[in-house]
Design a protein around this motif. Structure first.
Motif, short mmCIF file in Angstrom:
data_model
loop_
_atom_site.label_atom_id
_atom_site.label_comp_id
_atom_site.label_asym_id
_atom_site.label_seq_id
_atom_site.Cartn_x
_atom_site.Cartn_y
_atom_site.Cartn_z
N ALA A 1 0.83 -1.21 0.00
CA ALA A 1 0.00 0.00 0.00
C ALA A 1 0.86 1.26 0.00
N THR B 1 -3.90 -2.53 -13.71
CA THR B 1 -3.79 -3.36 -12.51
C THR B 1 -3.62 -4.83 -12.88
N ARG C 1 -7.16 9.51 -4.65
CA ARG C 1 -7.32 10.69 -3.81
C ARG C 1 -6.02 11.10 -3.13
N SER D 1 -9.57 -3.15 -5.50
CA SER D 1 -10.53 -2.81 -4.44
C SER D 1 -10.40 -1.38 -3.93
N SER D 2 -9.22 -0.80 -4.07
CA SER D 2 -8.98 0.51 -3.43
C SER D 2 -8.47 1.56 -4.41
N ILE D 3 -8.71 1.38 -5.69
CA ILE D 3 -8.16 2.31 -6.66
C ILE D 3 -8.70 3.72 -6.46
N ARG D 4 -9.96 3.85 -6.06
CA ARG D 4 -10.52 5.19 -5.83
C ARG D 4 -9.84 5.89 -4.66
N LEU D 5 -9.46 5.10 -3.65
CA LEU D 5 -8.77 5.68 -2.49
C LEU D 5 -7.38 6.16 -2.88
N PHE D 6 -6.66 5.34 -3.67
CA PHE D 6 -5.30 5.73 -4.05
C PHE D 6 -5.28 6.96 -4.96
N THR E 1 -11.81 11.73 -10.77
CA THR E 1 -12.17 10.70 -9.80
C THR E 1 -13.44 9.95 -10.19
N LEU F 1 -5.37 -4.95 -3.86
CA LEU F 1 -5.48 -3.54 -3.43
C LEU F 1 -5.82 -2.65 -4.61
#
Length: 508
Positions: free
Chosen positions: A25, A111, A385, A378-383, A237, A375
């Motif tokens: 991460a 990814t 930001r 599942s978390s691409i939107r978080l990364f 985003t 990761l």
């Protein structure tokens, strides 16, 4: 089989899985932020490895390594700026897909291809490395000396535009490696009656200063220049589905295999890197594509090929590192220090003396790439930001981590001052277009070259002919000489040929 089961028990313990997840991460975040490189991330987090038991610290760095290479594609696709040099080719088709409203599709392909390339190279490492290690166990002191010289010669590939500057950096690293007590006679060298220098300059403070502190200083300079013209780039985003469709996956699957094989092969060659692999993979994908006219306009092969090639470099670069003790690129040169801290001597004997640790690294690399994919999906939107974090907040955090990490090595402020001095020197050298990787390679390989040179001369009673009698030694020395001289004389030969051709055309 027992060694593999023990290694699997280590990797799949909750502590190891946790540090791999955190490392991956952190690597994705570092890679997605333009200006923060893979080398900087590994150097910045390497002091944390001292707080872990066994190989947990190295497993974390493997996660950082894999995650940061992939993370560079996020900014390349969304804001047309590669987070790392390995993602430079991804910009060519990734950003056009974003402009067409297909950012999620591009990120999903990136990814999937990154995970495939990483897993492919990990499998290649498992197959190739033990066989190469068996061959390398028969090497003698002159052969290891030649290998060290060959490792030094790769600075012409990892240096900046000027080969001369790369050679200067390598010489600086070799000089730093001589500071301290002579390994043969215990005589003091360049210590200036300092008790600190008698033990040599600590590797970690130098590492953190060269790669992390200097980049923070460059960030301060860039922030100063941009204070009246803030960055207006906006991250899109609005990301929809990131899982590739079956049609996309079926279309790019041949590209995955071809690009991963290219990246693994290039990574196995010392001195190369993800940027070279990504562009070669991109070129070959265009050559073999049924739709070459789509490249540069948002081709899915144009996104998949460079990412699969760049991420396959990780496993390939570990082959010469683990089997011969020669770093495949700048990142593995830094990771070599982590192995040294854990008391693991890289080379062919590693496979016979520490089989459990070797298998732990193999399995850990597989797990790191799998976690990277999980990761990413599942978390691409978080990364995405994370990319909006202001530089004025990021730089102080980096500076604090540099100081804390340097102090934690020996619990002395002297290491902090060494780190800061190295960072300031690196800042000046970067402004003069020097590269830091040759310095690190010189520091790491210096003791290996010196020790085996002196052992070889003792074996031959001072005769240098011993380096010509060993075929392996002679071959590596010739390759090293060619590697060092071709970048210098090559352009001159080409210029002379062009001049002769122009003169012949003028006469006709």
């Amino acid at each position: 089989m027992n060694d593999i089961l023990q290694a699997a028990a280590v990797v799949f313990s909750y502590q190891s899985l946790l540090v791999i997840i955190l490392g991956t991460a952190a690597g994705i975040i570092i890679g997605s932020l333009p200006g923060l490189t893979t080398n900087m991330g590994i150097a910045l987090l390497m002091p944390l490895t001292f707080t872990f038991q066994g190989l947990e610290g190295i497993l974390m760095l493997l996660g950082v390594y894999c995650g940061s290479i992939y993370g560079g594609s996020i900014s390349a696709i969304l804001i047309n700026t590669p987070g790392t040099p390995a993602s430079a080719a991804t910009v060519l088709d990734g950003y056009p897909m974003t402009l067409k409203g297909e950012a999620g599709r591009a990120l999903g392909l990136s990814t999937a291809s990154s995970m495939f390339g990483g897993l492919f190279s990990a499998a290649a490492l498992v197959i190739i490395a033990p066989q190469l290690a068996k061959v390398a166990t028969g090497l003698s002191a002159p052969d290891y000396f030649a290998l060290g010289v060959f490792g030094i010669s790769i600075i012409t590939s990892v240096s900046s535009q000027s080969v001369i500057k790369g050679l200067i950096g390598g010489c600086i690293g070799l000089f730093i490696a001589t500071i301290g007590l002579d390994p043969m006679t215990a005589g003091m060298r360049f210590t200036f009656n300092s008790y600190y220098l008698m033990g040599g300059i600590s590797f970690v403070p130098i590492l953190v200063g060269l790669f992390a502190f200097s980049q923070a200083l460059l960030g301060i300079e860039e922030n100063w220049k941009e204070r009246n013209s803030p960055n207006s780039r906006k991250v899109n985003t609005k990301i929809k589905r990131v899982l590739p469709s079956w049609l996309d996956f079926r279309r790019v699957l041949p590209t995955y295999f071809r690009s991963a094989a290219i990246g693994t092969a290039i990574g196995s060659i010392p001195g190369t890197g993800g940027d070279i692999a990504s562009f070669i993979a991109y070129t070959e994908a265009k050559r073999w594509s049924k739709h070459p006219e789509e490249f540069g306009k948002g081709s899915i092969e144009g996104v998949s090929a460079p990412e699969a090639g760049a991420n396959a470099v990780a496993g390939g670069a570990m082959v010469p590192l683990m089997t011969l003790g020669i770093p495949g690129d700048g990142a593995t040169a830094i990771m070599m220090g982590a192995f040294m801290v854990q008391g693991l001597q890289l080379g062919p004997l590693l496979f016979t003396e520490h089989p459990v640790q070797v298998n732990t690294i193999f399995i850990g690399l597989f797990v790191a790439n799998l976690i990277m994919g999980i990761l990413g999906f599942s978390s691409i939107r978080l990364f995405t930001r994370v990319m909006s974090v202001p530089r004025k907040l990021l730089i102080p955090i980096i500076l604090v981590l540099c100081m804390v990490g340097s102090y934690s090595v020996n619990n002395t402020m002297t290491d902090v001052f060494v780190m800061m001095f190295a960072g300031v020197c690196a800042y000046v050298m970067l402004k003069l277009d020097f590269s830091m990787s040759p310095i690190i390679i010189g520091i790491i390989l210096g003791p290996m070259i010196e020790g085996n040179l002196r052992r070889s001369l003792i074996m031959s009673d001072g005769s240098y002919s011993i380096f010509a009698t060993s075929p392996v030694c002679a071959i590596f020395l010739v390759i090293a000489l060619a590697t060092l001289t071709l970048p210098i004389i090559g352009p001159k030969i080409k210029a002379a040929r062009r001049a002769r051709k122009a003169a012949a055309e003028g006469q006709s």
